[in-house]
Write a protein that holds these residues in place. Sequence first.
Motif, PDB file in Angstrom:
ATOM      1  N   TYR A  45     175.315  17.848  42.482  1.00  0.00           N
ATOM      2  CA  TYR A  45     173.578  17.726  42.515  1.00  0.00           C
ATOM      3  C   TYR A  45     173.173  16.581  43.570  1.00  0.00           C
ATOM      4  O   TYR A  45     172.190  17.232  44.357  1.00  0.00           O
ATOM      5  N   HIS A  46     173.717  15.770  43.803  1.00  0.00           N
ATOM      6  CA  HIS A  46     173.256  14.725  44.845  1.00  0.00           C
ATOM      7  C   HIS A  46     173.383  15.341  46.173  1.00  0.00           C
ATOM      8  O   HIS A  46     172.698  15.159  47.163  1.00  0.00           O
ATOM      9  N   LEU A  47     174.792  16.104  46.407  1.00  0.00           N
ATOM     10  CA  LEU A  47     174.817  16.931  47.770  1.00  0.00           C
ATOM     11  C   LEU A  47     173.715  18.037  47.944  1.00  0.00           C
ATOM     12  O   LEU A  47     173.275  18.183  49.129  1.00  0.00           O
ATOM     13  N   LYS A  48     173.599  18.569  46.982  1.00  0.00           N
ATOM     14  CA  LYS A  48     172.422  19.543  47.135  1.00  0.00           C
ATOM     15  C   LYS A  48     171.091  18.981  47.482  1.00  0.00           C
ATOM     16  O   LYS A  48     170.320  19.782  48.176  1.00  0.00           O
ATOM     17  N   LYS A  49     170.798  17.871  46.818  1.00  0.00           N
ATOM     18  CA  LYS A  49     169.649  17.456  47.093  1.00  0.00           C
ATOM     19  C   LYS A  49     169.469  16.984  48.736  1.00  0.00           C
ATOM     20  O   LYS A  49     168.602  16.922  49.294  1.00  0.00           O
ATOM     21  N   LYS A  50     170.640  16.591  48.989  1.00  0.00           N
ATOM     22  CA  LYS A  50     170.834  16.083  50.611  1.00  0.00           C
ATOM     23  C   LYS A  50     170.831  17.347  51.638  1.00  0.00           C
ATOM     24  O   LYS A  50     170.669  17.062  52.788  1.00  0.00           O
ATOM     25  N   GLY A  51     170.877  18.518  51.022  1.00  0.00           N
ATOM     26  CA  GLY A  51     170.681  19.659  51.681  1.00  0.00           C
ATOM     27  C   GLY A  51     172.017  20.314  52.088  1.00  0.00           C
ATOM     28  O   GLY A  51     172.144  21.182  53.049  1.00  0.00           O
ATOM     29  N   TRP A  52     172.953  19.696  51.489  1.00  0.00           N
ATOM     30  CA  TRP A  52     174.401  20.484  51.616  1.00  0.00           C
ATOM     31  C   TRP A  52     174.164  22.124  51.040  1.00  0.00           C
ATOM     32  O   TRP A  52     173.585  22.330  50.243  1.00  0.00           O
ATOM     33  N   ARG A  53     174.926  23.047  51.848  1.00  0.00           N
ATOM     34  CA  ARG A  53     175.093  24.288  51.448  1.00  0.00           C
ATOM     35  C   ARG A  53     176.056  24.505  50.426  1.00  0.00           C
ATOM     36  O   ARG A  53     177.349  24.590  50.771  1.00  0.00           O
ATOM     37  N   LEU A  54     175.708  24.790  49.174  1.00  0.00           N
ATOM     38  CA  LEU A  54     176.758  25.022  48.347  1.00  0.00           C
ATOM     39  C   LEU A  54     176.632  26.517  47.763  1.00  0.00           C
ATOM     40  O   LEU A  54     175.688  26.947  47.999  1.00  0.00           O
ATOM     41  N   ARG A  55     177.609  26.697  47.187  1.00  0.00           N
ATOM     42  CA  ARG A  55     177.929  28.112  46.791  1.00  0.00           C
ATOM     43  C   ARG A  55     176.773  28.315  45.648  1.00  0.00           C
ATOM     44  O   ARG A  55     177.267  28.040  44.288  1.00  0.00           O
ATOM     45  N   ILE A  56     175.731  29.023  45.623  1.00  0.00           N
ATOM     46  CA  ILE A  56     174.769  29.372  44.805  1.00  0.00           C
ATOM     47  C   ILE A  56     174.560  30.780  44.711  1.00  0.00           C
ATOM     48  O   ILE A  56     174.301  31.559  45.578  1.00  0.00           O
ATOM     49  N   LYS A 123     185.987  17.650  51.088  1.00  0.00           N
ATOM     50  CA  LYS A 123     186.955  18.683  51.704  1.00  0.00           C
ATOM     51  C   LYS A 123     186.940  19.843  51.277  1.00  0.00           C
ATOM     52  O   LYS A 123     187.085  21.054  51.788  1.00  0.00           O
ATOM     53  N   ILE A 124     186.826  20.163  49.897  1.00  0.00           N
ATOM     54  CA  ILE A 124     187.157  21.276  49.108  1.00  0.00           C
ATOM     55  C   ILE A 124     185.943  22.232  49.101  1.00  0.00           C
ATOM     56  O   ILE A 124     186.221  23.490  49.258  1.00  0.00           O
ATOM     57  N   ILE A 125     184.596  21.736  49.476  1.00  0.00           N
ATOM     58  CA  ILE A 125     183.693  22.539  49.547  1.00  0.00           C
ATOM     59  C   ILE A 125     183.473  23.577  50.646  1.00  0.00           C
ATOM     60  O   ILE A 125     183.477  24.583  50.559  1.00  0.00           O
ATOM     61  N   PRO A 126     183.735  22.991  51.931  1.00  0.00           N
ATOM     62  CA  PRO A 126     183.796  23.973  52.910  1.00  0.00           C
ATOM     63  C   PRO A 126     184.840  24.855  52.989  1.00  0.00           C
ATOM     64  O   PRO A 126     184.844  26.098  53.312  1.00  0.00           O
ATOM     65  N   ARG A 127     185.968  24.550  52.152  1.00  0.00           N
ATOM     66  CA  ARG A 127     187.224  25.600  52.001  1.00  0.00           C
ATOM     67  C   ARG A 127     186.858  26.696  51.267  1.00  0.00           C
ATOM     68  O   ARG A 127     187.109  27.733  51.392  1.00  0.00           O
ATOM     69  N   LEU A 128     186.047  26.219  50.028  1.00  0.00           N
ATOM     70  CA  LEU A 128     185.561  27.276  48.930  1.00  0.00           C
ATOM     71  C   LEU A 128     184.491  28.375  49.718  1.00  0.00           C
ATOM     72  O   LEU A 128     184.539  29.394  49.629  1.00  0.00           O
ATOM     73  N   GLU A 129     183.754  27.613  50.458  1.00  0.00           N
ATOM     74  CA  GLU A 129     182.649  28.544  51.314  1.00  0.00           C
ATOM     75  C   GLU A 129     183.191  29.363  52.078  1.00  0.00           C
ATOM     76  O   GLU A 129     183.169  30.711  52.250  1.00  0.00           O
ATOM     77  N   SER A 130     184.382  28.838  53.114  1.00  0.00           N
ATOM     78  CA  SER A 130     185.119  29.982  53.961  1.00  0.00           C
ATOM     79  C   SER A 130     185.808  31.141  53.171  1.00  0.00           C
ATOM     80  O   SER A 130     185.775  32.237  53.635  1.00  0.00           O
TER      81      SER A 130
END
Length: 269
Positions: A45-56, A123-130
């Motif tokens: 949630y914190h990363l989402k508020k900071k503008g991170w691109r999460l898998r939504i 580390k894992i968020i960009p990997r899941l996205e790719s």
Amino acid sequence: MGRPDGNNAENYGETIRAFLNDPGDPRLFNAFFKVCQNHTKGYLYHLKKKGWRLRIHTNCLETDIDDLAIDTLSGFLSPHKGREFGLILEYYEIQDIPYSDPAVSNPSIYLSFLKLLRRNIHKIIPRLESEEDHQTAILKRRIKAILKSDIYLKLERNGQDFYYLRKNRGKLRHGKAIIDFEKLMEIALLAFYDSNTRVELCLKIFEQLDLCDDFSNTLPQNNLIGAVIKVNSQYVEFECSQISSWPSPEENLEHKAIQKAISSAIKKA
């Protein structure tokens, strides 16, 4: 995210220490997993508020964060170098943090854990996205193309695209709530077992929605795409850009009882 107060740090550290000292104890693992899950969700949630691109996938952020937290933790808690929970245990060993030593405070064990957990998330968020981007992009384009067919009409509300069956023009259930994502997933699952193509899948989702008088018979495009993606992630194997076959007629027959149960539950809800 700020640091937790002293009591929380003490309690969390105690839970983590107990698990590290006996990771094979199911009771201790369950308590540790709850700490991992809650902190992972909070940090996402914190990363989402900071503008991170999460898998939504849906309009329900809570559901997406829950799913993403589980995916993120799967690698964190998996065996590492042939050792159960090796990633976590190795970290404390490399950092030379003797968690069995009473002289090491619970808050220090907890703060070390936070560093490891957040580093893993980064580390894992960009990997899941790719891993998901390619297959998801293909599916999104396919669903959007289907919605452009003559079967459907588009309605714009508050900058969002809604779709409905052309045959329902003039018969829209204005004032009714948009179906919640959990119930939409029930419909999507039922439609999945009763269809052989994605064209049929989308049509059957809208046809099932027609039977739900308590809800609007329009669907936000993002919710429909999210439901189809989630169904596919559970039941369909992707291979490069080629999507594997749909359930066979025999498999469909096996699920007739499930279909009837879901359909009945949807109509009664």
